[in-house]
Scaffold this motif. Structure first.
Motif, short mmCIF file in Angstrom:
data_model
loop_
_atom_site.label_atom_id
_atom_site.label_comp_id
_atom_site.label_asym_id
_atom_site.label_seq_id
_atom_site.Cartn_x
_atom_site.Cartn_y
_atom_site.Cartn_z
N MET A 105 0.83 -1.20 0.00
CA MET A 105 0.00 0.00 0.00
C MET A 105 0.87 1.25 0.00
O MET A 105 1.94 1.28 0.61
CB MET A 105 -0.93 0.01 1.21
CG MET A 105 -1.85 1.23 1.26
SD MET A 105 -3.10 1.12 2.57
CE MET A 105 -2.06 1.03 4.03
N LYS A 106 0.40 2.31 -0.69
CA LYS A 106 1.07 3.60 -0.70
C LYS A 106 0.05 4.68 -0.35
O LYS A 106 -1.12 4.58 -0.71
CB LYS A 106 1.69 3.89 -2.08
CG LYS A 106 2.72 2.88 -2.55
CD LYS A 106 3.20 3.23 -3.95
CE LYS A 106 4.18 2.18 -4.48
NZ LYS A 106 4.61 2.49 -5.87
N TRP A 107 0.52 5.70 0.34
CA TRP A 107 -0.38 6.79 0.69
C TRP A 107 0.41 8.07 0.90
O TRP A 107 1.60 8.03 1.23
CB TRP A 107 -1.20 6.44 1.91
CG TRP A 107 -0.43 6.32 3.20
CD1 TRP A 107 -0.23 7.29 4.14
CD2 TRP A 107 0.28 5.16 3.66
NE1 TRP A 107 0.55 6.81 5.17
CE2 TRP A 107 0.87 5.51 4.91
CE3 TRP A 107 0.47 3.86 3.17
CZ2 TRP A 107 1.63 4.60 5.64
CZ3 TRP A 107 1.23 2.97 3.90
CH2 TRP A 107 1.79 3.33 5.13
N ALA A 108 -0.26 9.21 0.71
CA ALA A 108 0.38 10.50 0.91
C ALA A 108 -0.69 11.54 1.16
O ALA A 108 -1.86 11.38 0.76
CB ALA A 108 1.23 10.88 -0.31
N THR A 146 -5.78 17.08 1.17
CA THR A 146 -6.09 16.03 0.21
C THR A 146 -5.21 14.82 0.49
O THR A 146 -4.12 14.94 1.06
CB THR A 146 -5.89 16.50 -1.25
OG1 THR A 146 -4.57 17.07 -1.38
CG2 THR A 146 -6.93 17.55 -1.62
N THR A 147 -5.68 13.67 0.07
CA THR A 147 -4.90 12.44 0.24
C THR A 147 -5.07 11.54 -0.97
O THR A 147 -6.11 11.57 -1.64
CB THR A 147 -5.31 11.70 1.53
OG1 THR A 147 -4.48 10.54 1.70
CG2 THR A 147 -6.76 11.27 1.50
N GLU A 148 -4.04 10.78 -1.27
CA GLU A 148 -4.08 9.73 -2.28
C GLU A 148 -3.66 8.42 -1.62
O GLU A 148 -2.69 8.40 -0.86
CB GLU A 148 -3.15 10.04 -3.44
CG GLU A 148 -3.60 11.19 -4.32
CD GLU A 148 -2.56 11.52 -5.37
OE1 GLU A 148 -2.85 11.36 -6.57
OE2 GLU A 148 -1.45 11.94 -4.98
N ILE A 149 -4.37 7.36 -1.94
CA ILE A 149 -4.09 6.04 -1.36
C ILE A 149 -4.16 5.00 -2.45
O ILE A 149 -5.14 4.94 -3.21
CB ILE A 149 -5.08 5.71 -0.23
CG1 ILE A 149 -5.02 6.78 0.87
CG2 ILE A 149 -4.80 4.32 0.36
CD1 ILE A 149 -6.08 6.65 1.92
N PHE A 150 -3.13 4.18 -2.55
CA PHE A 150 -3.11 3.05 -3.47
C PHE A 150 -3.22 1.77 -2.66
O PHE A 150 -2.43 1.51 -1.77
CB PHE A 150 -1.82 3.03 -4.29
CG PHE A 150 -1.58 1.73 -5.01
CD1 PHE A 150 -2.45 1.30 -6.02
CD2 PHE A 150 -0.50 0.92 -4.68
CE1 PHE A 150 -2.23 0.10 -6.68
CE2 PHE A 150 -0.29 -0.28 -5.34
CZ PHE A 150 -1.15 -0.70 -6.34
N ILE A 151 -4.25 0.97 -2.97
CA ILE A 151 -4.48 -0.30 -2.27
C ILE A 151 -4.33 -1.43 -3.28
O ILE A 151 -5.17 -1.61 -4.16
CB ILE A 151 -5.88 -0.33 -1.64
CG1 ILE A 151 -6.04 0.84 -0.65
CG2 ILE A 151 -6.12 -1.67 -0.94
CD1 ILE A 151 -7.43 0.96 -0.07
N PRO A 152 -3.24 -2.21 -3.19
CA PRO A 152 -3.06 -3.33 -4.13
C PRO A 152 -4.15 -4.38 -3.95
O PRO A 152 -4.64 -4.60 -2.82
CB PRO A 152 -1.69 -3.90 -3.73
CG PRO A 152 -1.03 -2.84 -2.92
CD PRO A 152 -2.14 -2.09 -2.24
N PRO A 208 -3.66 -12.61 -5.90
CA PRO A 208 -4.57 -11.47 -5.90
C PRO A 208 -5.71 -11.67 -6.89
O PRO A 208 -5.52 -12.22 -7.98
CB PRO A 208 -3.66 -10.31 -6.35
CG PRO A 208 -2.28 -10.77 -6.07
CD PRO A 208 -2.28 -12.25 -6.26
N LYS A 209 -6.90 -11.25 -6.50
CA LYS A 209 -8.06 -11.36 -7.38
C LYS A 209 -8.30 -10.00 -8.04
O LYS A 209 -8.78 -9.06 -7.39
CB LYS A 209 -9.30 -11.80 -6.61
CG LYS A 209 -10.51 -12.05 -7.50
CD LYS A 209 -11.71 -12.51 -6.70
CE LYS A 209 -12.88 -12.85 -7.61
NZ LYS A 209 -13.31 -11.70 -8.44
#
Length: 355
Positions: free
Chosen positions: A156-159, A177-183, A193-194
């Motif tokens: 996961m990445k976030w900022a 503001t925020t951005e979040i990447f959820i694999p 992973p599905k």
């Protein structure tokens, strides 16, 4: 006609707040991923629509939030990208350590149930200091469960980006503001992973926790009542829960995945018929929980719950509802010619038959 009256006049009487239609959002595939820096200026975000502005967790029963919140999403073969905008004149946060209980600050929260069974779901919380709290729920708290805080979402990445100055009461901010990447692999039970297929959906909701504060000694301090107890927080959400509890996964919104081919337009997704059927299972579930609280035992049959006719018409198809129960457990079923679904006393939804 008599078979239909038991459910339809009025439908889910006294529990209408738990059966409002959850919101829907279609997330469109993009081969180019946004840069996770908290700033929403990437080209990929420019043509992606925002969700509706957040409302109170109880919906129309409460006033609209003081400040606007909204989110937008995209995805690729690796995972889901979420951007959120939280407006507020005073941005503050004090929790700094990973897996601190972030909702003790103002925060932005994500809830995801990929397989729509209300069990084995995920929660992610971030504050304006970019502190992340991620956890896994084997089942909701109402079913004698607790969080697995040791869960750390792999990959996961976030900022966060603050439009103003954090923890400075002397000025007025725009918000953050925020951005979040959820694999996909981080929200998957299993080895592989599905990756969603075009048209598939998850259950998802977003919450913003906002505390009432005052300024003391140049710090933001939560307001307290006359007895010195901290006043309850505001809970502002994308899709209203109807109850002050985010851990009713059956109340979350629907996130449809769209992967248009050849530049075609986004699919106009509609909910499957089974989602209407499951409402009747949840009605029995809520009635059983009320019955247990009052009588210290579950009802042994539907008539004890006030449901007299178990065969009824639902959008032109005949459905049958039935239940198996002991004093401490129950399983309720609904079926028609093509589908049979069950729901147990722990709120687990399962597919028994599907053609």
């Amino acid at each position: 006609m008599s078979q239909y009256i038991a459910f339809a006049q009025p439908k889910f009487s006294g529990m209408e707040h738990l059966f409002t239609q959850p919101k829907q959002y279609t997330v469109v595939y993009n081969a180019t991923a946004p840069i996770i820096d908290g700033k929403l200026d990437d080209k990929v975000w420019q043509n992606i629509p925002w969700t509706d502005k957040f409302v109170d967790i109880e919906g129309d029963k409460k006033p609209l939030p003081l400040w606007n919140t909204r989110t937008k999403m995209t995805w690729d073969d690796k995972g889901l990208y979420i951007a959120a905008e939280l407006l507020e004149p005073h941005v503050w946060a004090y929790l700094k350590n990973y897996d601190d209980i972030v909702f003790y600050d103002n925060d932005f929260e994500i809830f995801i149930d990929p397989d729509n069974d209300t069990h084995q779901y995920y929660e992610f919380e971030v504050n304006a200091l970019n502190t992340m709290f991620d956890l896994f729920m084997p089942k909701p708290y109402r079913n004698s469960s607790g969080p697995m805080i040791v869960y750390n979402a792999p990959g996961m990445k976030w900022a966060v980006d603050v439009q103003g100055t954090i923890n400075d009461p002397s000025d007025i901010d725009k918000g953050w503001t925020t951005e979040i990447f959820i694999p996909f692999g981080a929200v998957n039970i299993g080895v592989n992973p599905k990756v969603p297929l075009d048209g598939e959906f998850w259950r998802i909701n977003f919450s913003r926790v906002e505390w009432l504060t005052e300024i003391k000694d140049d710090k933001y301090v939560k307001l307290k009542d006359a007895n010195g107890k901290v006043l309850p927080e505001h809970n502002w959400v994308w899709s209203p829960q109807g109850v002050v509890n985010m851990h009713f996964p059956e109340r979350w919104g629907y996130l449809f995945f769209s992967k248009p081919e050849g530049g075609s337009k986004t699919n106009n997704n509609s909910l499957p018929y089974s989602e209407e059927q499951k409402k009747y299972l949840w009605h029995v579930y809520y009635l059983q929980k009320e019955y247990l609280q009052k009588n210290k035992t579950y009802a042994s049959n539907l008539s004890q719950l006030g449901i007299q006719d178990s065969t009824f018409d639902l959008k032109g198809f005949e459905n049958k509802l039935w239940m198996e129960a002991t004093s401490r457990q129950f399983m309720v079923y609904i079926s028609n010619d093509q589908h049979t679904f069950s729901l147990n006393d722990e709120g687990l939804v399962q597919t028994i038959k599907q053609r």
